[in-house]
Structure formats: C-alpha cells, structure tokens
Scaffold this motif. Structure first.
Motif, PDB file in Angstrom:
ATOM      1  N   GLN A 179       0.823  -1.209   0.000  1.00  0.00           N
ATOM      2  CA  GLN A 179       0.000   0.000   0.000  1.00  0.00           C
ATOM      3  C   GLN A 179       0.860   1.264   0.000  1.00  0.00           C
ATOM      4  O   GLN A 179       0.456   2.290  -0.548  1.00  0.00           O
ATOM      5  CB  GLN A 179      -0.914  -0.013   1.227  1.00  0.00           C
ATOM      6  CG  GLN A 179      -1.848  -1.222   1.267  1.00  0.00           C
ATOM      7  CD  GLN A 179      -2.614  -1.297   2.561  1.00  0.00           C
ATOM      8  OE1 GLN A 179      -3.297  -0.368   2.945  1.00  0.00           O
ATOM      9  NE2 GLN A 179      -2.500  -2.423   3.252  1.00  0.00           N
ATOM     10  N   GLN A 180       2.036   1.164   0.604  1.00  0.00           N
ATOM     11  CA  GLN A 180       2.931   2.314   0.662  1.00  0.00           C
ATOM     12  C   GLN A 180       3.818   2.429  -0.568  1.00  0.00           C
ATOM     13  O   GLN A 180       4.230   3.528  -0.947  1.00  0.00           O
ATOM     14  CB  GLN A 180       3.825   2.210   1.913  1.00  0.00           C
ATOM     15  CG  GLN A 180       3.072   2.166   3.232  1.00  0.00           C
ATOM     16  CD  GLN A 180       2.392   3.491   3.546  1.00  0.00           C
ATOM     17  OE1 GLN A 180       2.735   4.529   2.993  1.00  0.00           O
ATOM     18  NE2 GLN A 180       1.419   3.448   4.441  1.00  0.00           N
ATOM     19  N   MET A 181       4.085   1.318  -1.223  1.00  0.00           N
ATOM     20  CA  MET A 181       5.063   1.311  -2.314  1.00  0.00           C
ATOM     21  C   MET A 181       4.446   1.367  -3.700  1.00  0.00           C
ATOM     22  O   MET A 181       5.072   1.846  -4.644  1.00  0.00           O
ATOM     23  CB  MET A 181       5.945   0.051  -2.225  1.00  0.00           C
ATOM     24  CG  MET A 181       6.802  -0.032  -0.987  1.00  0.00           C
ATOM     25  SD  MET A 181       7.965  -1.418  -1.065  1.00  0.00           S
ATOM     26  CE  MET A 181       9.122  -0.795  -2.279  1.00  0.00           C
ATOM     27  N   ILE A 182       3.224   0.839  -3.866  1.00  0.00           N
ATOM     28  CA  ILE A 182       2.666   0.635  -5.200  1.00  0.00           C
ATOM     29  C   ILE A 182       1.581   1.663  -5.500  1.00  0.00           C
ATOM     30  O   ILE A 182       0.678   1.886  -4.682  1.00  0.00           O
ATOM     31  CB  ILE A 182       2.063  -0.787  -5.331  1.00  0.00           C
ATOM     32  CG1 ILE A 182       3.110  -1.862  -5.049  1.00  0.00           C
ATOM     33  CG2 ILE A 182       1.476  -0.981  -6.724  1.00  0.00           C
ATOM     34  CD1 ILE A 182       2.551  -3.284  -5.073  1.00  0.00           C
ATOM     35  N   GLN A 183       1.649   2.249  -6.663  1.00  0.00           N
ATOM     36  CA  GLN A 183       0.559   3.071  -7.181  1.00  0.00           C
ATOM     37  C   GLN A 183      -0.347   2.169  -8.006  1.00  0.00           C
ATOM     38  O   GLN A 183       0.111   1.493  -8.927  1.00  0.00           O
ATOM     39  CB  GLN A 183       1.090   4.214  -8.048  1.00  0.00           C
ATOM     40  CG  GLN A 183       0.002   5.120  -8.593  1.00  0.00           C
ATOM     41  CD  GLN A 183       0.560   6.265  -9.418  1.00  0.00           C
ATOM     42  OE1 GLN A 183       1.762   6.339  -9.674  1.00  0.00           O
ATOM     43  NE2 GLN A 183      -0.315   7.156  -9.847  1.00  0.00           N
TER      44      GLN A 183
END
Length: 316
Positions: A179-183
């Motif tokens: 959730q923090q790394m992927i757009q």
C-alpha cells in the motif's frame, strides 16, 4: 529506494494500531449465494464428442470468507470431485457426450454462505476455529510472480524483521508495504519484483508482493483468485486477487489492495461479504479433455465458460 521504505516504518506502526482496532469491530453480515458455472461446448463436427470431460474449480472451503453448503449440477454421465495438490482447493469433473453439429450447455451450482469476518473479534471465537494442517513447503518457496528470493524483496523482509519481533506485527507490516510502495494501475500480470521496481501494479501485484515478503520471512503464504461482486455479478473469469498467510495454525485472509479503500471492508484478517474465493495458489479456473482427435479440428469445436452470482435459489 529502500530508504523510503525505512522512513515509512513509524507510519506503519501507527497504521498497525488502527488496523488492530478495526479487527475488533463487530461484523455479522452474511449472504446466501449461488455461484453458477455455465459450460457451453459447441461441436461443429460431423461426429459426436463421446466422453468430453470438463473440470471446474470449486469455491474454497476452510476460509473465513465463506462456507460451501452444497454442490448441484445438471445431468451428466459422470460427476466427480477431486483435489488440487498442496491444499489449493478442489475441482469437479463432468463427463458427457455432445451430439454432432450441436451446442451443449451444462451448469454447476455452488451454494455458499458468504460472511463478514474479523481475526480478533474475540479470543474465544478464534480458538473455536479449527486449526489447519501445516502447509506444504511450496508455500515458503519462490514461484512465478512471487520472487521471494530476489535481493530487493529480501531486503524489505529483513528490515521488517529487524523492526518487529512479533510474527503478526511483521505480517501486518508486510501487508502495509504494498500500500505504501505501489501506485494502483490496471495492467497485465507482472508480479512482486516488478511491483517493487516499477512502483505500480493492480490487485495481483499487491497480493504477490505481500506473499513474496511473507515467504522471504519464512511464513507460508499464497495468492487467491476471487470474484469481487461490488459492481456486477457476471464474469468470464475471477476478477480479483488477494492472499492468505498461515499464522498460529490457521490461514488468515489478507487483501492489501482493497484495504486502500475502507468502504470495501477488507484488510488483514478482516473482511466484508462482497467476494467469493474460488481457488488458491494460481491453480487453473477450468480445464478440459477432448476425446482423441477432436481438439485438432480448429474452428469446428469451441468451449466457453461463464460465471454468475445469484441469490441462493433452486436450480434454474
């Protein structure tokens, strides 16, 4: 880019606490549904297709999301239920004859109770859930799209391990990492390593990255294929991927993608009643066996699969 992830660890700690509070919310919504698998076979040849075999995955059992109440089917010559390897679920096998120059349709009906769930509703409720057998080693090993031995993913896993000692805290951090790394971006399947390098992906990459990090830390994990029916109830194939992780003797559902929007009601061990989980570990959704020589007659034989979700009712 690893420093960016390290900087996120304090934020992850805050979200972990919020996630635990969400898990304690009371949920008791249920739906009684029928998943219909409709098989259409067109025999354009001048010969009957004797002994045509069609295989269809059965919605998984032993999952917090759902209970399989029964299986019904149209009349066929033979109907058998079999199992995939490594506890990935079951499938049914139908055999029947399709006359020359005709189209034959058969349906299989899976009656289901689909329910809200939460991992930590109460200690007593958790203990009432039966413990499940220890998973096969395949669920801790790298696989296609789950590159758990890649340096980039191993580094993420080691940083989580150094930051958290408790297994559940580590897995919740792994759940928050995509959730923090992927757009979010819809695309063809690329997998965990691509998600880390490109910083983009859809539900498949969210699930694959969580599973890859969990496996890199030594926790058995696997992907699931699902029908998400928030917008429509007719499908040509499953339209969503999520995951499961084996923790304290039980498989826990994890959906890192839908957790981005709390309105879906899904997260780490928390779920609503808007999905049907069809299979695990990327096994096939359906397959078939043609009688000898038939499959080579291109343009004369065609097979189609469609799925529908209905309110539970008798066979049509």
């Amino acid at each position: 880019m690893l420093w960016k992830f390290i900087a996120l660890l304090p934020l992850i700690s805050v979200v972990l606490a919020a996630s635990n509070r969400l898990s304690a919310d009371s949920r008791n919504e249920v739906q009684y549904l029928t998943l219909v698998a409709e098989i259409t076979v067109e025999n354009g040849t001048a010969e009957p297709m004797e002994g045509y075999v069609h295989r269809v995955a059965v919605p998984v059992e032993g999952h917090m999301q759902q209970q399989l109440l029964g299986i019904r089917h149209d009349e066929v010559q033979h109907f058998t239920r079999k199992s995939f390897k490594h506890g990935a679920g079951d499938y049914v096998e139908l055999e029947w004859t399709i006359p020359a120059g005709s189209t034959s349709t058969k349906k299989v009906y899976f009656d289901l109770l689909v329910q809200d769930y939460q991992l930590h509703s109460s200690a007593q409720a958790l203990e009432r859930r039966p413990r499940q057998p220890s998973p096969h080693d395949v669920y801790t090993q790298p696989a296609k799209y789950i590159e758990s031995e890649a340096d980039e993913i191993v580094r993420l896993a080691r940083h989580i391990e150094r930051s958290y000692a408790d297994p559940e805290a580590r897995l919740r951090a792994a759940f928050l990492t995509p959730q923090q790394m992927i757009q979010y971006r819809r695309q063809s399947t690329r997998g965990a390593l691509y998600a880390v390098s490109a910083r983009q992906g859809d539900c498949t990459e969210y699930a694959a990255l969580f599973v890859a990090i969990a496996r890199a830390m030594g926790y058995p994990a696997r992907m699931t294929s699902e029908f998400l029916f928030t917008e429509h109830r007719e499908f040509s194939q499953p339209n969503h991927h999520a995951a499961e992780v084996y923790l304290d003797g039980r498989w826990i559902p994890v959906d890192a993608n839908l957790a981005l929007d709390p309105r879906f009601g899904y997260g780490f061990g928390v779920g609503s009643h808007s999905k049907i989980v069809l299979n695990r570990n990327s096994v096939w959704v359906w397959s078939n066996l043609f009688p000898r020589g038939v499959s080579k007659r291109r343009g004369e034989v065609d097979v189609d699969m469609q799925w529908r979700i209905l309110e539970m009712q008798g066979a049509e």
